[in-house]
Design a protein around this motif. Sequence first.
Motif, PDB file in Angstrom:
ATOM      1  N   GLU A 156       0.840  -1.179   0.000  1.00  6.66           N
ATOM      2  CA  GLU A 156       0.000   0.000   0.000  1.00  6.66           C
ATOM      3  C   GLU A 156       0.887   1.246   0.000  1.00  6.66           C
ATOM      4  N   LEU A 157       0.359   2.330  -0.578  1.00  8.38           N
ATOM      5  CA  LEU A 157       1.099   3.588  -0.601  1.00  8.38           C
ATOM      6  C   LEU A 157       1.050   4.229   0.783  1.00  8.38           C
ATOM      7  N   GLU A 158       2.194   4.656   1.258  1.00  3.29           N
ATOM      8  CA  GLU A 158       2.300   5.288   2.569  1.00  3.29           C
ATOM      9  C   GLU A 158       3.046   6.609   2.440  1.00  3.29           C
ATOM     10  N   PRO A 159       2.798   7.540   3.362  1.00  2.00           N
ATOM     11  CA  PRO A 159       3.563   8.800   3.335  1.00  2.00           C
ATOM     12  C   PRO A 159       5.054   8.526   3.484  1.00  2.00           C
ATOM     13  N   TYR A 160       5.832   9.270   2.757  1.00  2.00           N
ATOM     14  CA  TYR A 160       7.281   9.045   2.748  1.00  2.00           C
ATOM     15  C   TYR A 160       7.996  10.385   2.666  1.00  2.00           C
ATOM     16  N   MET A 161       9.045  10.532   3.459  1.00  2.00           N
ATOM     17  CA  MET A 161       9.849  11.745   3.437  1.00  2.00           C
ATOM     18  C   MET A 161      11.299  11.375   3.143  1.00  2.00           C
ATOM     19  N   PRO A 162      11.870  11.903   2.080  1.00  2.00           N
ATOM     20  CA  PRO A 162      13.259  11.570   1.735  1.00  2.00           C
ATOM     21  C   PRO A 162      14.221  12.010   2.832  1.00  2.00           C
ATOM     22  N   LEU A 163      15.356  11.326   2.868  1.00  2.00           N
ATOM     23  CA  LEU A 163      16.334  11.582   3.918  1.00  2.00           C
ATOM     24  C   LEU A 163      16.913  12.987   3.823  1.00  2.00           C
ATOM     25  N   TRP A 164      17.089  13.489   2.583  1.00  2.00           N
ATOM     26  CA  TRP A 164      17.743  14.796   2.448  1.00  2.00           C
ATOM     27  C   TRP A 164      16.881  15.930   3.018  1.00  2.00           C
ATOM     28  N   ASN A 165      15.579  15.689   3.179  1.00  2.00           N
ATOM     29  CA  ASN A 165      14.733  16.709   3.804  1.00  2.00           C
ATOM     30  C   ASN A 165      14.950  16.787   5.313  1.00  2.00           C
ATOM     31  N   ARG A 166      15.463  15.689   5.875  1.00  2.00           N
ATOM     32  CA  ARG A 166      15.642  15.646   7.331  1.00  2.00           C
ATOM     33  C   ARG A 166      17.064  15.970   7.764  1.00  2.00           C
ATOM     34  N   ILE A 167      18.027  15.832   6.861  1.00  2.00           N
ATOM     35  CA  ILE A 167      19.435  15.981   7.247  1.00  2.00           C
ATOM     36  C   ILE A 167      19.725  17.317   7.928  1.00  2.00           C
ATOM     37  N   PRO A 168      19.226  18.447   7.429  1.00  2.00           N
ATOM     38  CA  PRO A 168      19.520  19.715   8.129  1.00  2.00           C
ATOM     39  C   PRO A 168      19.053  19.720   9.577  1.00  2.00           C
ATOM     40  N   TRP A 169      17.890  19.126   9.823  1.00  2.00           N
ATOM     41  CA  TRP A 169      17.388  19.099  11.191  1.00  2.00           C
ATOM     42  C   TRP A 169      18.194  18.145  12.055  1.00  2.00           C
ATOM     43  N   TYR A 170      18.675  17.057  11.451  1.00  2.00           N
ATOM     44  CA  TYR A 170      19.530  16.151  12.218  1.00  2.00           C
ATOM     45  C   TYR A 170      20.822  16.853  12.648  1.00  2.00           C
ATOM     46  N   PHE A 171      21.385  17.628  11.750  1.00  2.00           N
ATOM     47  CA  PHE A 171      22.603  18.372  12.102  1.00  2.00           C
ATOM     48  C   PHE A 171      22.317  19.394  13.207  1.00  2.00           C
ATOM     49  N   LEU A 172      21.203  20.095  13.066  1.00  2.00           N
ATOM     50  CA  LEU A 172      20.840  21.067  14.097  1.00  2.00           C
ATOM     51  C   LEU A 172      20.595  20.387  15.441  1.00  2.00           C
ATOM     52  N   SER A 173      19.949  19.227  15.397  1.00  2.00           N
ATOM     53  CA  SER A 173      19.684  18.489  16.629  1.00  2.00           C
ATOM     54  C   SER A 173      20.976  18.053  17.304  1.00  2.00           C
ATOM     55  N   GLY A 174      21.877  17.473  16.517  1.00  2.00           N
ATOM     56  CA  GLY A 174      23.146  17.047  17.089  1.00  2.00           C
ATOM     57  C   GLY A 174      23.954  18.208  17.642  1.00  2.00           C
ATOM     58  N   ALA A 175      23.964  19.332  16.916  1.00  2.00           N
ATOM     59  CA  ALA A 175      24.707  20.500  17.400  1.00  2.00           C
ATOM     60  C   ALA A 175      24.102  21.045  18.681  1.00  2.00           C
ATOM     61  N   THR A 176      22.763  21.010  18.789  1.00  2.00           N
ATOM     62  CA  THR A 176      22.112  21.511  19.997  1.00  2.00           C
ATOM     63  C   THR A 176      22.449  20.649  21.204  1.00  2.00           C
ATOM     64  N   VAL A 177      22.353  19.331  21.035  1.00  2.00           N
ATOM     65  CA  VAL A 177      22.671  18.434  22.151  1.00  2.00           C
ATOM     66  C   VAL A 177      24.132  18.594  22.573  1.00  2.00           C
ATOM     67  N   THR A 178      25.029  18.677  21.584  1.00  2.00           N
ATOM     68  CA  THR A 178      26.455  18.853  21.903  1.00  2.00           C
ATOM     69  C   THR A 178      26.693  20.159  22.645  1.00  2.00           C
ATOM     70  N   PHE A 179      26.035  21.221  22.189  1.00  2.00           N
ATOM     71  CA  PHE A 179      26.217  22.518  22.841  1.00  2.00           C
ATOM     72  C   PHE A 179      25.770  22.480  24.301  1.00  2.00           C
ATOM     73  N   TRP A 180      24.609  21.855  24.546  1.00  2.00           N
ATOM     74  CA  TRP A 180      24.112  21.826  25.920  1.00  2.00           C
ATOM     75  C   TRP A 180      24.941  20.906  26.811  1.00  2.00           C
ATOM     76  N   MET A 181      25.445  19.820  26.262  1.00  2.00           N
ATOM     77  CA  MET A 181      26.343  18.976  27.047  1.00  2.00           C
ATOM     78  C   MET A 181      27.629  19.733  27.381  1.00  2.00           C
ATOM     79  N   ALA A 182      28.134  20.510  26.412  1.00  2.00           N
ATOM     80  CA  ALA A 182      29.306  21.349  26.698  1.00  2.00           C
ATOM     81  C   ALA A 182      28.980  22.396  27.755  1.00  2.00           C
TER      82      ALA A 182
END
Length: 1064
Positions: free
Chosen positions: A596-622
Motif C-alpha cells: 500500500e502507498l504510505e507517506p514518505y519523506m526523503p532523507l535529504w529533507n531531514r538531514i539539516p534538522w539532524y545536524f541542528l539536533s546534534g549541534a544543539t545536544v552537543t552545545f548543551w552537554m558542553a
Amino acid sequence: MAVPEGGAPAGPEVGSRDEGRGKRWGDSDLQQAKRKRRESKSRKDSGKEGWRRDLYWEAYTERAERRYRERSVKRKVKDAESPDDKWTFPLERKAKVPTIQKASEESEEESEDSGPEKPELPKQARLPLPRPRIRFSFASRLSRRWSQWSATDTRPRDSVINELAKMGDPDLLEMVEQEGRRNSREFIYSVETSDSLSSAETCFLINEERMFQKRAQSKDSVFFRDGVRQIDFVLSYVDDIKKDAEIKAERRKEFEQNLRKTGLELEIEDKRDSEDGRTYFVKIHAPWEVLVTYAEVLGIKMPVKESDIPRTENSPLRYMLGPVRLPQEVKFPRPEYFTAQFSRHRQELFLIEDEATFFPSSSRNRIVYYILSRCPFGVEDGKKRFGIDRLLTSNTYSSAYPLHDGQYWKPAEPPSTVNERYTLYQNWARFSYFYKEQPLDLIKDYFGEKIGIYFVFLGFYTEMLLIAAVVGLACLIYGILLMDSNQTSTDICDPEIGGQLIMCPLCDQVCDYWRLNSTCLSSKLSHLFDNESTVFFAIFMGIWVTLFLEFWKQRQARLEYEWDLVDFEEEQQQLQLRPEFEAMCKHRKMNPVTKELEPYMPLWNRIPWYFLSGATVTFWMALVVSSMVAVIVYRLSVFATFASFMESEATLQHVKVYFTPQLATSLSGSCLNFIVILILNFFYEKISAWITKMEIPRTYQEYESSLTLKMFLFQFVNYYSSCFYVAFFKGKFVGYPGKYTYLFNVWRSEECDPGGCLIELTTQMTIVMTGKQIFGNIKEAIYPLVFNWWRRRKARTNSEKLYSRWEQDHDLETFGQLGLFYEYLETVIQFGFVTLFVASFPLAPLLALLNNIIEIRVDAWKLTTQYRRPVAAKAHSIGVWQDILYGMAVVSVATNAFIVAFTSDIIPRLVYYYAYSTNITHPLKGYVNNSLSVFLIADFPNHTAPSEKREFTTCRYRDYRNPPEDEDKYIHNMQFWHVLAARMTFIIVMEHIVFLVKFLLAWMIPDVPKDVEERLKREKLMTVKILHDFELKKLKENLGINSDLFSKQVMMEESKVQLAKSTI
C-alpha cells in the motif's frame, strides 16, 4: 424564530443541527399526522407553525413509544439465527424516552383519542421534561448491509476502508453506508440548512433545547442529556474577540462537521451554563458503528471465550504475604478470556452481552482520539490541515480530554454502574496502602496499557530494590561495627601519631600547615563506606543488576500474555503514523509488506534538522561541563576563604573539629551544583522537545525514541558529571608541593582528604540523589494541587450553576503526552545512582526503595485525583528505556571497579598489608605514615609558601614519592607502581568475574517462562479452533447443507487423506 415557552425550538431544525441526518417516518405515522392536521384547521388563529410543531412532536413520541415496546419484546425473545437482531436502530438503543408534557388539556385528550392505549413507560421515562431532540442516523441500514456483506463476499475491500480510517477520511462511514443509501432516496431533513447557522444561533438553539434540565442532572453524569449515550471525549474552547476569532470559529465548524461525517455524535454545552461563563464544551459520543469500524482498524483484541487456563500464583510465599494482597475482585476485576482481533463482519463470534459496555472506556477514548488526531479542518496555505493537536496548538480549542468515571471519593451513582476511579483511589492511591500490591489489571483497564506497564515496571523495580537495600544496609552496619577498631582511623586520631604529622598547606599563601588528627572524624566516617565489604557490595550489585534485567524480561513476557500484547508490535507498526508527519509528507512510497502507498519523506529533507539536533545536544552537554568547571572554580576559590576564616575566628575553633574547610567547601559546592542541574534541566526540556518536533519523526515511537536519546544524554551528563569528577579526577592530577598543577594557571587543583575522596563522593551522591528525589516528589504533589485549587477558585463564580463532570475534569491539570516520559526518565536516572556509584554509597538502594514506595503512591494519587484522565495508549514494553538500562548495567561494572580501585583506599591498604608491613600482630599499623610522603619546606616557591615561618622543616602530603634526601627526590617510588599494578589487576579481575557471572545468568534464565510459553500455545490453539468452528458454522448456514451429511462428507475426506498418508 419563535420559541415556545417550554424552551424547545422547532423540532426539525434542532434535530438536524445537533444530531445530523434523520430517517423516514413510517407511513402510518404520516397518515395519522395528516388526519390530525385536517382536524386542526380551526386552530389556525392560534399559530399555524406552533400547531404543526405540536403535531410533529406527538407523532414522534408515539413512534418512539412503539419502538420501546418492540424493543422490550425483542430483548425477551432473542432469535439466535438472525444476525440482524444484534444490529438495531440507534433510537431503539435509547431505552428511556421521556414523555412529552402537553401544552394543554385539550391536546392531551386529542392525543389519547388519536390511537390505542399505550403501555406505561418506566419512571425515568415519565419525567416531566422538555421535548427530546430527534437523532437521525442510517445505522439500521448500515447494520443490515454489513450483515449482507458478512454472508456474501460482495462487500468493499477491507484494506480500502482501513486505509481511509488511518488517513482520517471524514467520509469513511459515508462510503460504508453508500450501499444502504442506494435503496432509499427520500430524506425528510437535511443537515445543510443547520450547518449554515451562525455560531450565535447555534449557541441559542443548544442553550434553549434540553433533554434534561441541568439542575436535574447528576454532578457526576458522564452521559449526554438523554442519559443514555456515554461521553467518550470532551473538547472545550473560549470565544475570542481577537482578529483571528472568525478563523478559529470556521475551523471549529469544519472540524465538527467532519467529526459528524465520521459517525461521531456531538452535543454542545453553551458558555452560559459553564461555571466561568466563558467556556463552551463539545461532548463527543462514539456510537456502536464507529467503535466496531475503528476497533478493526486498530486491531483491538476482544474476548471470544472465557479462558479455561487457571490463574497461577507466582510467589511460593503467598500465604505469608497475605497482608500485602488485595481482594481478588480488585486485583482481577475481570475473568481471563481467549481473545481475537475484532472484526465487524464476525460480531457473533465475540462475547457481546451489552453493546454499551463491550468496549471498555479506555478503548473507547483511544478510538475517539484516533479519529480526532486525523480529522481534517480545512486547507490553509495550500496544505491540508488536520488533527486536534494542531487545533490545540493554535488555541482553536483550549483542551481535549476523556472523562473520569466520577468522583474519586464516592462510588458510582445511577445510571452509572461502575466507578473505577473510586476503586483505584480506595485500593491504590491512598498513602495508607503503601505496603499493598498494586491493582495492575484495573490500572490497565482504566488508564491503558502504556501507563499500566510503567507501574508494573516501577513496582517490580521497587521489589528488586528491597534485596539490594538489605545487603547495602548490612554492609553499612558492618562498617559501623568495625569503625572504632579500624587501624587507619585509630592511627589518624592518635595524638602520638596523627597529632605529630604536620601536613602541607591545602592552598597557596593563605592556608597554614595543619595536623593530621584534625581529620579524625572524617576518617571514621570514611571507614563506614570504605572497608572490605565495599568490594563485596560492588560485585554483588553487578550481579544484582543482571538478575533484575533478566527477571524483568520474564515479567514483561508474562505481562504481554496476560494483557494480549504478544503480537502488538507487528499489528501497530503502520498505525502509529504521526499526523504531523503525514501533513508534511509530499511523497508516497509503496510499502513492501502491505503493498500500500504510505507517506514518505526523503532523507535529504531531514538531514539539516539532524545536524541542528546534534549541534544543539552537543552545545548543551558542553554547557553542562562548563557549569561543572565553574563549580570547581568556586570550590577552589572559596576553600581558601573558608580556611582563613576558620583560622581567624576563635569562636569556630570548637566547630572546626566537626566542620572542616574541606567539608564546608564540599557541601556548598554540591548544593550549588544541584541548583545548576535543576536550572539547566528546565531550559533543556523545552529546547529538546522543539528540536525533536522539527525532525518530523514518522511514528510516535520514533518521536519518543529520539526525544529519549536527547534527554537521557543531557541528563546523564548533567546529573553524573560532578560524581565522575570526584570519583575519577579529583586529587589524581594535583602534582606535589612546590610543583602543583593549576586550573587555567590560576587556581590550584583540589586535593583529596588523607583518607581518600570516597567520603566526598558519598557526600556528592547523597546531596544530588536525595535532593532530586525530594524536589521531584514535592513538585509532583504540590504543583498540581496548588494549580488545581487556584483554577477551581477562579472558576467557581456562579455557585447556583451545576459544576458538571466535564467542568470538574477541565479544571484539573493535564498529564500530557510526555508525562510518562518524564516518569521513566526520573526512574532511569535514579537507577544510575543505584548502580553506577553504589560502591561509594551502599545506602543508595535503601534511599531509592523509600523514594519509590512514596513515588508509586504519589503518581497514583496525582493521576487519580489531580490530573485529567490521560488518553489510553498501548505499549508492549518499556521501549527504548530497556536498552538504556542494559547500557547502564554494563557501564556500572566498570565504574564500580574503578571506584574501588582508584577512589577508595582498599587497594593501597592491601598492598601494604601483603608487601610492606613488618608488624605481625597488627599488619596495618604504620600504614598512615607509609602512605604520606615527605616534603622539605625550604623547597617551597615563594609564591606558594605560607607567610608565617614555622619551627618544623618538613611537611607531609598524600602520595608515593621519594624523600627530599634521595637523588631522585619527589619522583614516584616503587610502591607507587606496585599500587598502580594492583589497581589495574583488580579492575581486570573484577570486571571479568562480574561479566562472566552476568553472561551465565543471562544464558540460564529464559526470556519467556516455560508456563507462559505453554499458555501462549494453548491460547493460540483455542483461538484457531474457535475461529475455525465459527467459519465452518457460517459456511454451513450459507450453503444450506445438512449438518449430518456435511459431517459425514468431512469424515470421508479425512479418511481418504489418512489412507493416502499411510500408503506413502
